[in-house]
Design an enzyme around this catalytic site. Structure first.
Site, PDB file in Angstrom:
ATOM      1  N   ASP A  99       0.849  -1.191   0.000  1.00  8.30           N
ATOM      2  CA  ASP A  99       0.000   0.000   0.000  1.00  8.30           C
ATOM      3  C   ASP A  99       0.883   1.239   0.000  1.00  8.30           C
ATOM      4  O   ASP A  99       2.044   1.194   0.421  1.00  8.30           O
ATOM      5  CB  ASP A  99      -0.917   0.025   1.228  1.00  8.30           C
ATOM      6  CG  ASP A  99      -2.136   0.911   1.015  1.00  8.30           C
ATOM      7  OD1 ASP A  99      -3.247   0.362   0.914  1.00  8.30           O
ATOM      8  OD2 ASP A  99      -1.981   2.144   0.942  1.00  8.30           O
ATOM      9  N   LYS A 184     -13.114  -6.288  -5.506  1.00  8.74           N
ATOM     10  CA  LYS A 184     -14.437  -5.673  -5.592  1.00  8.74           C
ATOM     11  C   LYS A 184     -14.451  -4.786  -6.827  1.00  8.74           C
ATOM     12  O   LYS A 184     -13.417  -4.255  -7.235  1.00  8.74           O
ATOM     13  CB  LYS A 184     -14.754  -4.859  -4.338  1.00  8.74           C
ATOM     14  CG  LYS A 184     -13.865  -3.640  -4.134  1.00  8.74           C
ATOM     15  CD  LYS A 184     -14.252  -2.910  -2.858  1.00  8.74           C
ATOM     16  CE  LYS A 184     -13.375  -1.671  -2.649  1.00  8.74           C
ATOM     17  NZ  LYS A 184     -13.677  -1.001  -1.369  1.00  8.74           N
TER      18      LYS A 184
END
Length: 206
Positions: A99, A184
Site C-alpha cells: 500500500d 471488488k
C-alpha cells in the site's frame, strides 16, 4: 503518523483562524482532531466489515487453505485482509501486503510501502518472491478505496477503476495457474466494461 497529522491540523488552524491573521484557535484544533479520530474509527470499522466479508467468501470457496505458495494483498492498509490471511493460510505461506500508506506490523506477514501502479512495486514483489522461493502467488487480493476528498463521485470511481486495472495487471503476472483473484468492482457506468475485461483474463467469475 497521528502526531504528524495533528501537527498539520494545528498549522492549518493557525493559518486559517481569524481571517488568516495567524491567531491560534484551540477550539478549531480540538474540533479538527476529533474529526480526524472519527474518520479513523470509520476506516477501522470499514476494514473490519470487509475482512468479515473475506472470511465469508473463504468459507464458501476455501481459497486460503489452498494458498500454499503465497498471498499478495494489494492496497492492503490498514491490514485487515493480511491479518485474515495469516490466520487462515497453511504454515509457511508467504503473505505480502502492499500500500502507499504505512501498514502496522502484522506477525507472519511482510508489509511494503509502494505504489502498485509503479514499476518499482513490481521489482519489489519479484525480489521478495526470490528471497522466499515463491514461484507465484496462489491468491491475489484487492480491497482498494479512493482517497479522493469531497463530493467528486466520478473522480473517486475513476480512481477505483484505475486501482482495479493496476491490480489485474499484477495478478496476471504473479498469479499462479488456477490461482484465485479476489476483488471488488464498483457498480458504475463502466461496470459492464470492467467485467468484460476481467473475463478475458479470469476463467471463472462469481
Amino acid at each position: 503518523m497521528m502526531r504528524r497529522r495533528r501537527h498539520e491540523i494545528q498549522e492549518a488552524a493557525v493559518e486559517g483562524s481569524s481571517g488568516g491573521g495567524g491567531v491560534f484557535n484551540p477550539v478549531t484544533v480540538v474540533s479538527s482532531i476529533r474529526w480526524w479520530c472519527r474518520l479513523q474509527s470509520v476506516a477501522a470499522v470499514s476494514s473490519s466489515i470487509t475482512a468479515l466479508n473475506l472470511i465469508q467468501l473463504d468459507s464458501k470457496f476455501s481459497f486460503f487453505r489452498s494458498s500454499r505458495s503465497g498471498v499478495l494483498d494489494l492496497c492492503a492498509a490498514p491490514g485487515g485482509f493480511m491479518q485474515v490471511a495469516v490466520q487462515r493460510v497453511p504454515d509457511g505461506t508467504l503473505v505480502v501486503g502492499i500500500d502507499l500508506l504505512p501498514i502496522p506490523p502484522i506477525p507472519g506477514a511482510i508489509s511494503v510501502e509502494e505504489d502498485i501502479s509503479k514499476p518499482q512495486c513490481k521489482a519489489t514483489i519479484k525480489k521478495l518472491m526470490e528471497e522466499h522461493e515463491c514461484l507465484a502467488f496462489d491468491l491475489v487480493l484487492l480491497d482498494g478505496s479512493s482517497n479522493v476528498r469531497g463530493d467528486s463521485a466520478q473522480e473517486a470511481t475513476d480512481q477505483l477503476n484505475a486501482l482495479f486495472i493496476d491490480s489485474v495487471k499484477l495478478a496476471t503476472e504473479f498469479l499462479a495457474p488456477k490461482g484465485t483473484f479476489v476483488t471488488k468492482v464498483c457498480r458504475s457506468q463502466d461496470y459492464t466494461t470492467v467485467l468484460y475485461c476481467l473475463r478475458q483474463v479470469i476463467s471463472f467469475l462469481s
